[in-house]
Design an enzyme around this catalytic site. Structure first.
Site, PDB file in Angstrom:
ATOM      1  N   ASP A 465       0.855  -1.186   0.000  1.00 32.56           N
ATOM      2  CA  ASP A 465       0.000   0.000   0.000  1.00 32.56           C
ATOM      3  C   ASP A 465       0.891   1.235   0.000  1.00 32.56           C
ATOM      4  OD1 ASP A 465      -2.252  -1.515   0.121  1.00 32.56           O
ATOM      5  OD2 ASP A 465      -2.551  -1.320   2.283  1.00 32.56           O
ATOM      6  N   ASP A 785      -4.593  -2.908   5.025  1.00 33.73           N
ATOM      7  CA  ASP A 785      -5.076  -2.311   6.273  1.00 33.73           C
ATOM      8  C   ASP A 785      -6.589  -2.324   6.388  1.00 33.73           C
ATOM      9  OD1 ASP A 785      -5.689  -0.469   4.371  1.00 33.73           O
ATOM     10  OD2 ASP A 785      -4.409   1.134   5.148  1.00 33.73           O
ATOM     11  N   ASP A 789      -9.183  -5.938   2.481  1.00 36.69           N
ATOM     12  CA  ASP A 789      -7.904  -6.514   2.081  1.00 36.69           C
ATOM     13  C   ASP A 789      -7.754  -7.956   2.551  1.00 36.69           C
ATOM     14  OD1 ASP A 789      -6.980  -4.238   0.777  1.00 36.69           O
ATOM     15  OD2 ASP A 789      -6.238  -3.346   2.626  1.00 36.69           O
TER      16      ASP A 789
END
EC number: 7.2.2.10
Length: 1203
Positions: A465, A785, A789
């Protein structure tokens, strides 16, 4: 209603006296929490009046929460219990000793030793040796012969030592894993309001009466009743088995249960039940009671159905009915099925485990064959020599003596197997992983699954990310476009028309989660603290920079007064809030990604604050002249808009209608600086052969700019930066199905995936892992997070969850939690993973050298001299050195930066490289040459009596003592050589940094001196002179010199060398293999992974045992997770009703037809989600629309990810 187990309720008089101080008892609240939906609403209304009345009875404020007075908190714990589920009672040391005694090999050795012990006291009648041949000591050595029992006694003593060491190791390992679990428990905190302040409180400290702030992604730690909620949806499948998300509202279903996941929205609840009194705790108690009953029945040997126990539980109290969905089948058949189901579908082993399993099975087979041959040759040699060549008759009185000989042969054969089979491997893996996990905590890696540690060493790709991982996750508005003016710096309040300033302030303050706040800095002169969603904190900081007070705005419009909230999710990609205007009508504030918001706007505010048309041409110009320049500087662009409804109230379910014709207020550019240490970390990854890809929801220009700053992209690179839509267009066919061939053309060049959804991330990860292009299959690590996900984190070889910004759902799906959310911690995890791999290889290099030499020496000695030069007790000592001590020494080497200067091993690279094979064979040649020289010529070289073909009970000889001593010292110095496995010359590099290694080598040497000089008959040793010691030491040091000779030989020139320990693409163990033993699988996991190292594998069933060791070790840490707090209880797979379904969905490839159906379901879900009822719980009631949703664990299921 009675309590399922008497100790659950506080029964002392103090608790009873306190109970009267509250307006409701523990039992009242437990009964209330058993109810659902309309029944619960009716009960609350009839008996309490309202949720506020329940709060009043519990002496808590819905807004301020509890005061936090320690005496009050302790009183609540006495009356309503602690938020803790008692851990399962650990096994006592004596139980562990009894378990260690169950090992088949030890039992064989014990029986053989006892027979040897008994028969050693037998003497043939007549007192003449010739009766039974030359098999006992000479008459003048009768005194020595009387001590023939010592070898048997020594073996028994060795077994006892092994058993106690095993039990102690088992106890310490369980203690260590409990410590790891308690660390994980301490990391779990929840947002609680106390004294009007929102604080993060450890889950175990939550009490009844606390006001908990609930947000998306949370795993609820206790039962509670909703006080206020915004679009709150809960996944209750862990308790009820229902896969559809349940919408929670004050008027329809306000009951929130522990162990369930918040999938969307936010709210506040009053805690009504904790620990063993919560719904999860009650189920746990009932299941625990049933387990105890089952255990007792097993002990008594009764074969009764478990359904009887369940029926008893149901008659005990109605709470048992709550767990019916967990046990839909009944009777004996259902129990059998549940046991199989609990083991899950085929489990894919980690890369290292797969390679070790194959290698260990091969070595085990070879060792078994050698041990059988040794015993057969010894017996044949004895029979032929005595009854054919010397033509002796088998006399009845000599039978015990012959049996004693056969027992001796058998013991030699078993000891050959003890040395041959690499039972030290599980210990080496366990020690290396446990050591690494402990050290990784200091490097901000909290490892949840042990095998993830070594898997990281093989990582070839990292999908990271952006926000918080590569960047600092500290959002600051640095540019703004307001009223036709592009401000490169924050404008002054006087520069903006008053009505525009009011709209900006109100839209930001009201249309953001009220949990997002800016707090004063902890240190004087520091930066203000950002709490909550960091993007919203950046916008609130913008309000503060405009010299406005966001708290004052929120005080005027408290959360309870908000008419309706459309929370952010991956379908909307925006957040909106509806409020009533004082003059009548409604106003909708909306914020989201700038491109998406501008498409919804047909008007815009001008310089004077007036509303003017906003045409397509104007939008294109704005994108080109404002948004793209901001994005190219790495800024996130957020659009802010509003719309008024002055006439008739619209249909709030029709979101497409509501969110059109908006008025654009402003576009702001938010800076999130790249972490200063990230570029260097990414360079290390590149040098280590790891490809870093950035997956983000940001604009492609923003993503490209950040990727360039990080070093993921460099000018001139021919790599792809794609948006999610373009990515899907390239990889899908006309039917919308992902094609691996198309994906294989995209992912090797892809470096940035922007505007991506969690589904895109899952597709990318799955595609890379499943790809077969290139020499090695990819090993992928992923960071995540958000709630959404989960599928990608589960699919990845290693899933990293953010410890600070990550949701509980993401953490539960992960293998490692980054406690600092920092990318550099991932690089450290790679280093530790490679270090584990190297540690295992070092141990293998050392152990296989010992294996080869010891087995050949024992086998050859048996064939030529009718005895093994290394006695049974000596072999056990050698085994202890190379298993216990060597694994401790070599598995605790600290990592160095040199680990990141070579490419990943990959899935298929063998454990034993050609260089290692050169080292193993080279040192084996040296050791065998020395040992055979000493065995057959040592007596002449040292001018001492020969120890070859000694009678059965003869005393120890100096000759064989020198052989044993030299052999051990060669292993000791070869242990130093084994520190390097890549052909390095300096084997002492960094040795002083490893105190454990130095301690083990010196300690082993000291023990060897004691064994030789003091050990005497039990160890078949006798004292050596100083000169003999010096020669032994000189030969041992020769190992180091010989190692330099071997390292000087180029590996490439040795064409005949083969590699060993290859791994297949996917190592799997079927359910059939799992079911080979009828012992409870969960109970075996900890025992196998930790005990087998010292007491030896089952040498008769070597293949099966070794496979099971490494299979069960995969889940060893799960056994250690004795649920300390209720927060982690429902994460256990045995209590998840849909576990098998979800696992099979993630682990098996979809058929095209199934994939197509899933996508159709997904499109239906997306379409209907948009039109579903989103009315705020405090607002008017609206019709509820049924949602067609896919399974919650489905990769296609869309939940929310923050803007």
């Amino acid at each position: 209603m009675t309590n399922p187990s008497g100790h659950n309720l506080p029964a002392n008089s103090v608790a009873e006296s306190y109970e009267g101080e509250f307006g409701c008892t523990l039992m009242d609240l437990r009964k209330l929490m058993e109810l659902r939906a309309a029944d619960a609403v009716t009960q609350i209304s009839a008996h309490y009046g309202s949720v506020q009345e329940i709060c009043a009875r519990l002496k808590t404020s819905p807004v301020e929460g509890l005061s936090g007075n320690p005496a009050d908190l302790e009183k609540r714990r006495l009356v309503f219990g602690k938020n803790m589920i008692p851990p399962k009672k650990p096994k006592t040391f004596l139980e562990l000793v009894w378990e260690a005694l169950q090992d088949v090999t030890l039992i064989i050795l014990e029986i053989a030793a006892i027979i040897s012990l008994v028969l050693s006291f037998y003497r043939p009648p007549g007192g003449e040796n010739e009766i039974c041949g030359h098999i006992v000591s000479n008459p003048e050595e009768d005194e020595e012969g009387e001590t023939g029992w010592i070898e048997g006694a020594a073996i028994l003593a060795s077994v006892i030592i092994v058993v106690f060491v095993t039990a102690f190791n088992d106890w310490s390992k369980e203690k260590q894993f409990r410590g790891l679990q308690s660390r994980i428990e301490l990391e779990q905190k929840f947002s609680i309001i106390r004294n009007g302040q929102l604080i993060q409180l450890p889950v175990a400290e939550i009490v009844v009466g606390d006001i908990a702030q609930v947000k998306y992604g949370d795993l609820l730690p206790a039962d509670g009743i909703l006080i206020q909620g915004n679009d709150l949806k809960i996944d209750e499948s862990s308790l009820t088995g229902e896969s559809d998300h349940v919408k929670k509202t004050l008027d329809k279903d306000p009951m929130l249960l522990s162990g369930t996941h918040v999938m969307e929205g936010s709210g506040r609840m009053v805690v009504t039940a904790v620990g063993i009194n919560s719904q999860t705790g009650i189920i746990f108690t009932l299941l625990g009671a049933n387990e105890e009953e089952d255990d007792e029945k097993k002990k008594k040997g009764k074969k009764q159905g478990v359904s009887e126990n369940r029926n008893k539980a149901k008659t005990q109290d109605g709470v048992a009915l709550e767990i019916q969905p967990l046990n839909s089948q009944e009777g004996l058949d259902s129990e059998e099925k549940e046991k199989k189901a609990s083991k899950g579908p085929k489990k894919e082993k980690s890369v290292l485990q797969g390679k070790l399993t194959r290698l260990a099975v091969q070595i085990g087979k070879a060792g078994l064959i050698m041990s059988i041959l040794t015993v057969l040759i010894l017996i044949l040699y004895f029979v032929v020599d005595n009854f054919v060549i010397q033509r002796r008759a088998w006399l009845p009185e000599c039978t015990p003596v012959y049996i004693q000989y056969f027992v001796k042969f058998f013991i030699i054969g078993v000891t050959v197997l003890v040395v041959a089979v690499p039972e030290g491997l599980p210990l080496a893996v366990t020690i290396s992983l446990a050591y690494s996990v402990k050290k990784m905590m200091k490097d901000n890696n909290l490892v949840r699954h042990l095998d993830a540690c070594e898997t990281m060493g093989n990582a070839t790709a990292i999908c990271s990310d952006k926000t918080g991982t590569l960047t600092m996750n500290r959002m600051t508005v640095v540019q703004a476009y307001i009223g036709g003016t592009h401000y490169r710096q924050i404008p002054k309040p006087d520069d903006l028309p008053p009505n525009v300033l009011d709209l900006i302030v109100n839209s930001i303050c009201i249309n953001s989660a009220y949990t997002s706040k800016i707090l004063p800095p902890e240190k004087e002169g520091g930066l203000p603290r950002q709490v909550g969603n960091k993007t919203e904190c950046g916008l609130l900081g913008f309000v503060t920079d405009l010299k406005q007070d966001y708290q004052a705005v929120r005080s005027e419009m408290p959360e309870e007064k908000l008419f309706k909230v459309y929370t952010f999710n991956s379908v909307r990609k925006s957040m909106s809030t509806v409020i009533r205007k004082p003059e009548g009508g409604f106003r909708v504030f909306s914020k989201g990604a700038s491109e998406i918001m501008l498409r919804k706007c047909d008007r815009i505010l001008n310089k004077e604050g007036g509303i003017v048309p906003f045409k397509t041409k104007d939008r294109d110009n704005m994108v080109r002249n404002v948004i793209e320049p901001m994005a190219s500087e790495g800024l996130r662009t957020i659009g802010i808009a509003y719309r008024d409804f002055d006439g008739e109230e619209p249909s709030w379910e029709n979101e497409n209608e509501i969110f059109t014709g908006l008025v654009c207020i402003a576009v702001v550019g938010i800076e999130d600086p790249v972490r200063p240490e990230v570029p260097d970390a990414i360079n290390k990854c590149k040098r280590a052969g790891i490809t870093v890809r950035m997956v983000t929801g940001d604009n492609v220009n923003t993503a490209r700019a950040i990727a360039t700053k990080c070093g993921i992209l460099t000018p001139g690179d021919d790599f792809l930066c794609l948006e999610g839509k373009e990515f899907n267009r390239l990889i899908r066919n006309e039917k919308g199905e992902v094609e691996q061939e198309k994906l294989d053309k995209v992912w090797p060049r892809l470096r940035v995936l922007a505007r991506s959804s969690p589904t895109d991330k899952h597709t990318l990860v799955k595609g890379i892992i499943d790809s077969n292009i290139g020499e090695q299959r990819q090993v992928v690590a992923v960071t995540g997070d958000g709630t959404n996900d989960g599928p990608a984190l589960k699919k990845a070889d290693v899933g990293f969850a953010m410890g600070i910004a990550g949701t509980d759902v993401a953490k539960e799906a992960s293998d490692i939690i980054l406690t600092d959310d920092n990318f550099t911690s991932i690089v450290k995890a790679v280093m530790w993973g490679r270090n584990v791999y190297d540690s295992i290889s070092k141990f293998l290099q050392f152990q296989l050298t010992v294996n080869v030499v010891a087995v050949i020496v024992a086998f050859s000695g048996a064939c030529i001299t009718q005895d093994s030069p290394l006695k049974a007790v000596q072999m056990l000592w050698v085994n202890l050195i190379m298993d216990t001590f060597a694994s401790l020494a070599l598995a605790t080497e600290p990592p160095t930066d040199s680990l990141l200067r070579r490419r990943p091993y990959g899935r298929n690279k063998p454990l034993i490289s050609r260089t290692m094979m050169k080292n193993i064979l080279g040192h084996a040649v040296y050791q065998l040459g020395i040992v055979f020289l000493l065995v057959f010529a040592g007596d002449k070289l040292f001018d001492i009596d020969s120890g070859r073909k000694a009678p059965l009970n003869s005393p120890p000889s100096q000759h064989y003592t020198i052989v044993f001593n030299t052999f051990v010292l060669m292993q000791l110095f070869n242990e130093i050589n084994s520190r390097k496995i890549h052909g390095e010359k300096n084997v002492f590099a960094g040795v002083y940094r490893n105190i454990i290694f130095c301690s083990v080598v010196l300690g082993t040497f000291f023990c060897q001196i004691l064994i030789v000089e003091v050990g005497g008959k039990p160890f078949s040793c006798t004292n050596l002179t100083m000169e003999q010691w010096m020669w032994c030491l000189f030969i041992g040091i020769g190992e180091l010199l010989w190692g330099q000779v071997i390292s000087a030989i180029p590996t490439k020139s040795l064409k005949f060398l083969k590699e060993a320990g290859h791994g297949s693409d996917k190592e799997e163990i079927s359910k059939d293999a799992e079911g080979l033993e009828e012992i409870d699988h969960a109970e075996m996991e900890l025992r196998r992974g930790q005990i087998l190292w010292v007491r030896g594998l089952n040498r008769i069933q070597t293949q099966i045992r070794v496979v099971k060791v490494f299979h069960s070790f995969r889940d060893v840490i799960h056994k250690s997770k004795n649920q300390v707090s209720i927060h982690s209880f429902m994460t256990q797979p045995e209590y998840a009703a849909d576990d098998e379904m979800s696992q099979s969905f993630l682990n098996q490839e979809e058929s095209p037809s199934l994939a197509s159906k899933s996508r159709i379901t997904k499109r239906l879900s997306d379409a209907e989600t948009v039109s579903q009822n989103n009315t705020n719980n405090n607002a008017v009631d609206c019709h509820q629309v049924q949602i067609v949703a896919s399974h919650p664990n489905s990769p296609l299921q869309s939940q929310e990810t923050p803007v």
